[in-house]
Write a protein that holds these residues in place. Sequence first.
Motif, PDB file in Angstrom:
ATOM      1  N   GLY A  18     108.370 -30.497 -33.027  1.00 48.85           N
ATOM      2  CA  GLY A  18     107.784 -29.822 -31.880  1.00 48.85           C
ATOM      3  C   GLY A  18     107.784 -30.641 -30.602  1.00 48.85           C
ATOM      4  O   GLY A  18     107.127 -30.269 -29.633  1.00 48.85           O
ATOM      5  N   ARG A  19     108.499 -31.741 -30.586  1.00 47.93           N
ATOM      6  CA  ARG A  19     108.532 -32.575 -29.381  1.00 47.93           C
ATOM      7  C   ARG A  19     109.521 -32.056 -28.346  1.00 47.93           C
ATOM      8  O   ARG A  19     109.385 -32.354 -27.176  1.00 47.93           O
ATOM      9  N   LEU A  20     110.523 -31.332 -28.786  1.00 50.03           N
ATOM     10  CA  LEU A  20     111.545 -30.779 -27.890  1.00 50.03           C
ATOM     11  C   LEU A  20     111.625 -29.269 -28.089  1.00 50.03           C
ATOM     12  O   LEU A  20     111.460 -28.785 -29.206  1.00 50.03           O
ATOM     13  N   THR A  21     111.891 -28.565 -27.002  1.00 53.82           N
ATOM     14  CA  THR A  21     112.152 -27.127 -27.118  1.00 53.82           C
ATOM     15  C   THR A  21     113.631 -26.950 -27.474  1.00 53.82           C
ATOM     16  O   THR A  21     114.431 -27.896 -27.377  1.00 53.82           O
ATOM     17  N   ILE A  22     113.983 -25.759 -27.845  1.00 54.17           N
ATOM     18  CA  ILE A  22     115.382 -25.468 -28.193  1.00 54.17           C
ATOM     19  C   ILE A  22     116.284 -25.692 -26.984  1.00 54.17           C
ATOM     20  O   ILE A  22     117.383 -26.240 -27.118  1.00 54.17           O
ATOM     21  N   ASP A  23     115.828 -25.292 -25.805  1.00 55.79           N
ATOM     22  CA  ASP A  23     116.635 -25.492 -24.600  1.00 55.79           C
ATOM     23  C   ASP A  23     116.861 -26.979 -24.318  1.00 55.79           C
ATOM     24  O   ASP A  23     117.976 -27.402 -24.000  1.00 55.79           O
ATOM     25  N   GLU A  24     115.785 -27.776 -24.447  1.00 63.53           N
ATOM     26  CA  GLU A  24     115.920 -29.215 -24.240  1.00 63.53           C
ATOM     27  C   GLU A  24     116.873 -29.814 -25.274  1.00 63.53           C
ATOM     28  O   GLU A  24     117.709 -30.662 -24.957  1.00 63.53           O
ATOM     29  N   PHE A  25     116.720 -29.363 -26.503  1.00 64.41           N
ATOM     30  CA  PHE A  25     117.590 -29.846 -27.574  1.00 64.41           C
ATOM     31  C   PHE A  25     119.054 -29.540 -27.267  1.00 64.41           C
ATOM     32  O   PHE A  25     119.918 -30.407 -27.397  1.00 64.41           O
ATOM     33  N   ASN A  26     119.332 -28.304 -26.860  1.00 60.43           N
ATOM     34  CA  ASN A  26     120.713 -27.925 -26.562  1.00 60.43           C
ATOM     35  C   ASN A  26     121.294 -28.757 -25.422  1.00 60.43           C
ATOM     36  O   ASN A  26     122.451 -29.183 -25.491  1.00 60.43           O
ATOM     37  N   GLU A  27     120.498 -28.988 -24.382  1.00 62.43           N
ATOM     38  CA  GLU A  27     120.956 -29.817 -23.253  1.00 62.43           C
ATOM     39  C   GLU A  27     121.272 -31.239 -23.725  1.00 62.43           C
ATOM     40  O   GLU A  27     122.331 -31.794 -23.403  1.00 62.43           O
ATOM     41  N   ARG A  28     120.347 -31.817 -24.476  1.00 64.18           N
ATOM     42  CA  ARG A  28     120.535 -33.196 -24.932  1.00 64.18           C
ATOM     43  C   ARG A  28     121.689 -33.298 -25.928  1.00 64.18           C
ATOM     44  O   ARG A  28     122.434 -34.272 -25.921  1.00 64.18           O
ATOM     45  N   LEU A  29     121.823 -32.289 -26.790  1.00 64.79           N
ATOM     46  CA  LEU A  29     122.902 -32.322 -27.776  1.00 64.79           C
ATOM     47  C   LEU A  29     124.266 -32.296 -27.084  1.00 64.79           C
ATOM     48  O   LEU A  29     125.191 -33.002 -27.498  1.00 64.79           O
ATOM     49  N   GLU A  30     124.372 -31.507 -26.047  1.00 64.47           N
ATOM     50  CA  GLU A  30     125.613 -31.467 -25.278  1.00 64.47           C
ATOM     51  C   GLU A  30     125.909 -32.848 -24.679  1.00 64.47           C
ATOM     52  O   GLU A  30     127.043 -33.331 -24.715  1.00 64.47           O
ATOM     53  N   GLN A  31     124.860 -33.483 -24.172  1.00 69.42           N
ATOM     54  CA  GLN A  31     125.029 -34.819 -23.575  1.00 69.42           C
ATOM     55  C   GLN A  31     125.351 -35.867 -24.640  1.00 69.42           C
ATOM     56  O   GLN A  31     126.073 -36.828 -24.370  1.00 69.42           O
ATOM     57  N   VAL A  32     124.803 -35.671 -25.858  1.00 69.04           N
ATOM     58  CA  VAL A  32     125.076 -36.621 -26.945  1.00 69.04           C
ATOM     59  C   VAL A  32     126.575 -36.702 -27.193  1.00 69.04           C
ATOM     60  O   VAL A  32     127.150 -37.788 -27.280  1.00 69.04           O
ATOM     61  N   TYR A  33     127.205 -35.551 -27.314  1.00 66.68           N
ATOM     62  CA  TYR A  33     128.624 -35.547 -27.658  1.00 66.68           C
ATOM     63  C   TYR A  33     129.530 -35.860 -26.467  1.00 66.68           C
ATOM     64  O   TYR A  33     130.717 -36.056 -26.635  1.00 66.68           O
ATOM     65  N   GLN A  34     128.944 -35.946 -25.263  1.00 63.49           N
ATOM     66  CA  GLN A  34     129.697 -36.400 -24.095  1.00 63.49           C
ATOM     67  C   GLN A  34     129.483 -37.899 -23.851  1.00 63.49           C
ATOM     68  O   GLN A  34     130.210 -38.504 -23.071  1.00 63.49           O
TER      69      GLN A  34
END
Length: 149
Positions: free
Chosen positions: A28-44
């Motif tokens: 519950g520390r991240l919302t789905i939107d935050e997760f999606n943004e960060r995940l995109e940045q992870v793979y970049q």
Amino acid sequence: MAAAPEMRASDGDRDRVAAALREHVAEGRLTIDEFNERLEQVYQSRTYGELAKLTSDLPEIDLHRLPAASESVRRPHPARRDEKTRGSLKGAWSAWAAASAVSWMIWLLTMVTSGHMIPPWPMWVMGPWGVILLINTVSGRGGQSRRDT
């Protein structure tokens, strides 16, 4: 030896950060939107420093030792299994009763509209199905398949 921030990260490093982010979403520390943004940045990300920035505002998670609470959520409790079995039996008997009622209504309407006696074929629908349900109910297996036991 600690990795320098400018050192190149591997696919495995990116996967570990992505797994940690998934755990933070589950906590519950991240919302789905935050997760999606960060995940995109992870793979970049190309370096350890870029990966570290993505999790700098989050506590460390040891992916090898996840919280015990997550294990208890995954294991079904025996009492819940009994409730599930009862619900499965109730659903199976309800389906049998509904199919039997529809079959008898079709038989009755066909017999009335044709004007002559038709053998009671709905017994062939109800009989075998009902016997199997009765055996499962009496044996206590309910709606469990062989794979569940």
